[in-house]
Design a protein around this motif. Structure first.
Motif, short mmCIF file in Angstrom:
data_model
loop_
_atom_site.label_atom_id
_atom_site.label_comp_id
_atom_site.label_asym_id
_atom_site.label_seq_id
_atom_site.Cartn_x
_atom_site.Cartn_y
_atom_site.Cartn_z
N ARG A 1 43.44 47.11 51.62
CA ARG A 1 43.30 47.95 50.43
C ARG A 1 44.47 47.77 49.46
N LEU A 2 44.84 46.53 49.20
CA LEU A 2 45.92 46.25 48.27
C LEU A 2 45.50 46.48 46.83
N LEU A 3 44.20 46.41 46.56
CA LEU A 3 43.69 46.67 45.21
C LEU A 3 43.55 48.16 44.92
N GLY A 4 43.65 48.97 45.96
CA GLY A 4 43.50 50.40 45.80
C GLY A 4 42.47 50.97 46.75
N PRO A 5 42.32 52.29 46.79
CA PRO A 5 41.33 52.92 47.68
C PRO A 5 39.92 52.44 47.38
N ALA A 6 39.07 52.53 48.40
CA ALA A 6 37.70 52.04 48.27
C ALA A 6 36.99 52.67 47.07
N GLU A 7 37.18 53.95 46.88
CA GLU A 7 36.46 54.65 45.81
C GLU A 7 36.90 54.17 44.42
N SER A 8 38.13 53.63 44.32
CA SER A 8 38.62 53.18 43.02
C SER A 8 37.95 51.89 42.56
N LEU A 9 37.29 51.18 43.46
CA LEU A 9 36.64 49.92 43.10
C LEU A 9 35.29 50.14 42.44
N ARG A 10 34.66 51.27 42.73
CA ARG A 10 33.33 51.53 42.18
C ARG A 10 33.40 51.64 40.65
N GLY A 11 32.66 50.77 39.98
CA GLY A 11 32.63 50.76 38.53
C GLY A 11 33.80 50.06 37.87
N ALA A 12 34.74 49.50 38.66
CA ALA A 12 35.91 48.85 38.09
C ALA A 12 35.58 47.44 37.62
N ASP A 13 36.13 47.06 36.48
CA ASP A 13 36.03 45.68 36.00
C ASP A 13 37.16 44.88 36.62
N VAL A 14 36.80 43.84 37.39
CA VAL A 14 37.79 43.10 38.16
C VAL A 14 37.70 41.61 37.84
N LEU A 15 38.83 41.01 37.55
CA LEU A 15 38.91 39.57 37.30
C LEU A 15 39.50 38.88 38.52
N GLU A 16 38.75 37.92 39.09
CA GLU A 16 39.29 37.08 40.16
C GLU A 16 39.74 35.76 39.55
N VAL A 17 41.02 35.45 39.68
CA VAL A 17 41.62 34.25 39.09
C VAL A 17 41.71 33.17 40.17
N GLY A 18 41.20 31.98 39.87
CA GLY A 18 41.16 30.92 40.87
C GLY A 18 40.21 31.30 41.98
N ALA A 19 38.98 31.60 41.62
CA ALA A 19 38.03 32.23 42.54
C ALA A 19 37.42 31.27 43.54
N GLY A 20 37.48 29.97 43.30
CA GLY A 20 36.81 29.04 44.21
C GLY A 20 35.32 29.30 44.24
N ALA A 21 34.78 29.51 45.43
CA ALA A 21 33.35 29.82 45.57
C ALA A 21 33.06 31.30 45.43
N ALA A 22 34.04 32.07 44.97
CA ALA A 22 33.88 33.49 44.60
C ALA A 22 33.54 34.39 45.77
N GLN A 23 34.04 34.07 46.94
CA GLN A 23 33.80 34.95 48.09
C GLN A 23 34.37 36.34 47.85
N CYS A 24 35.56 36.41 47.28
CA CYS A 24 36.19 37.71 47.05
C CYS A 24 35.40 38.52 46.02
N SER A 25 34.94 37.87 44.98
CA SER A 25 34.14 38.58 43.97
C SER A 25 32.84 39.10 44.56
N ARG A 26 32.27 38.35 45.47
CA ARG A 26 31.02 38.79 46.10
C ARG A 26 31.27 40.06 46.93
N TRP A 27 32.42 40.13 47.60
CA TRP A 27 32.77 41.34 48.34
C TRP A 27 33.00 42.50 47.37
#
Length: 276
Positions: free
Chosen positions: A60-86
C-alpha cells in the motif's frame, strides 16, 4: 547468413537523447523475451514493485485501498501494463505509458481496458494536474540521463498533494557484479562512480544504457523536482521467493539490498520555479 555482433559493454558518458533512443530500441527488441521469461512472476494483473516480490496489495505504498477508487493514476514505463491492470481492478482510472511500442503491444495482447500511451517520460503528453497518483515499477527512471527532468514532468501532471512512487535498482548494488551467485558478493567497483553503463554496437552506438545515482543523488533529485520524500523502502528478501532474476537471488537478497522504492509527495500548489 549475417552474424550479429554482440554488444560491447563499457562505461562512458551518454546524454538524454542517446539514452532514450537506446532504451526504445532495446525494449522493442527484447520485449518478447522479457515477457516470456518474467510474465508468470509478474502475472497479468498484479502490481509487483520489484524482483523481491513486494506486492502493492500488501505494501500500500500508493495509499489505502479506498483512496484508489476513482483516482486518476499514471503508470510510467508500464511495459505490458500489469500494474495498471491491477489498479483498474481496484476502481482506479489508470493510464499506462511506455517508450516501447512492442511492450505496449503486449499490453494489448493481455488486454487493457484503459488508455495506452507511447511516449517518452521526459516529455509527458498530458495537461498540468491530470493525475492524482503516479507510479513506476522499474520503468523509465533507471534508464534516463536526466531524472530531474522526468520527475518535474511527473510533478507537473500531478495534482497538489499527489503521490509519486517509483522503484529502481538499489544504488548500493552498483558496487557489486550483477551476478546472482557467490561471485556477486564481492565489491568490484566504486559506489561513487556515476559513469553510465552502456552496451554499444560495432559502430559505437549505444543499444542499452543504465544510469547510476547514489542514494543521496536520488534524494536530492526528488527534492529538486518539487517533491517531499515521505518514505524510502528497501524490501527484504521473502522466504517464499526462490527465483533468480538477473542479479537478484535468495543468496544475495538475504545479504544486500536489491531494490529501493521512493515514496514522494508533490510539494506546493503551483508550477515549480525554474521547471522546464
Amino acid at each position: 547468413m549475417i552474424q550479429e555482433h554482440e554488444p560491447q559493454a563499457t562505461r562512458r558518458p551518454t546524454g538524454g537523447a542517446e539514452s532514450s533512443r537506446a532504451s526504445r530500441g532495446w525494449w522493442d527488441r527484447n520485449a518478447d523475451e522479457y515477457q516470456s521469461e518474467h510474465g508468470s512472476f509478474l502475472g497479468d494483473d498484479r502490481f509487483v514493485w520489484c524482483p523481491e516480490g513486494l506486492d502493492e496489495a500488501e505494501a500500500r505504498l500508493l495509499g489505502p485501498a479506498e483512496s484508489l477508487r476513482g483516482a486518476d493514476v499514471l503508470e510510467v514505463g508500464a511495459g505490458a501494463a500489469q500494474c495498471s491492470r491491477w489498479l483498474l481492478a481496484q476502481g482506479a482510472r489508470p493510464v499506462a505509458l511506455d517508450l516501447s511500442h512492442r511492450q505496449l503491444q503486449h499490453a494489448l495482447r493481455i488486454g487493457a481496458g484503459f488508455p495506452l500511451v507511447e511516449a517518452d517520460a521526459r516529455a509527458l503528453p498530458f495537461a498540468d494536474g491530470s493525475f492524482d497518483l503516479a507510479c513506476s515499477a522499474f520503468g523509465a527512471v533507471p534508464f534516463v540521463a536526466d531524472p530531474v527532468r522526468v520527475f518535474r514532468e511527473v510533478r507537473r501532471v500531478l495534482r497538489p498533494g499527489g503521490r509519486w512512487v517509483f522503484s529502481v535498482t538499489h544504488p548500493f548494488r552498483w558496487a557489486f557484479p550483477d551476478e546472482p551467485g557467490p561471485e556477486g558478493l564481492g565489491v568490484s567497483a566504486s559506489y561513487f562512480d556515476r559513469i553510465p553503463y552502456v552496451e554499444q554496437d560495432e559502430d559505437g552506438r549505444a543499444v542499452y544504457v543504465e544510469h547510476h545515482r547514489t542514494i543521496g543523488d536520488r534524494v536530492r533529485d526528488v527534492v529538486a523536482s518539487g517533491f517531499r520524500l515521505a518514505d524510502l523502502v528497501e524490501p527484504e528478501w521473502p522466504a517464499w521467493n526462490s527465483q533468480e532474476w538477473g542479479g537478484w537471488s535468495p543468496l544475495r537478497g538475504n545479504l544486500i539490498p536489491g531494490t529501493a522504492i521512493f515514496v514522494c509527495e508533490r510539494s506546493g500548489t503551483g508550477p515549480l520555479d525554474g521547471a522546464t
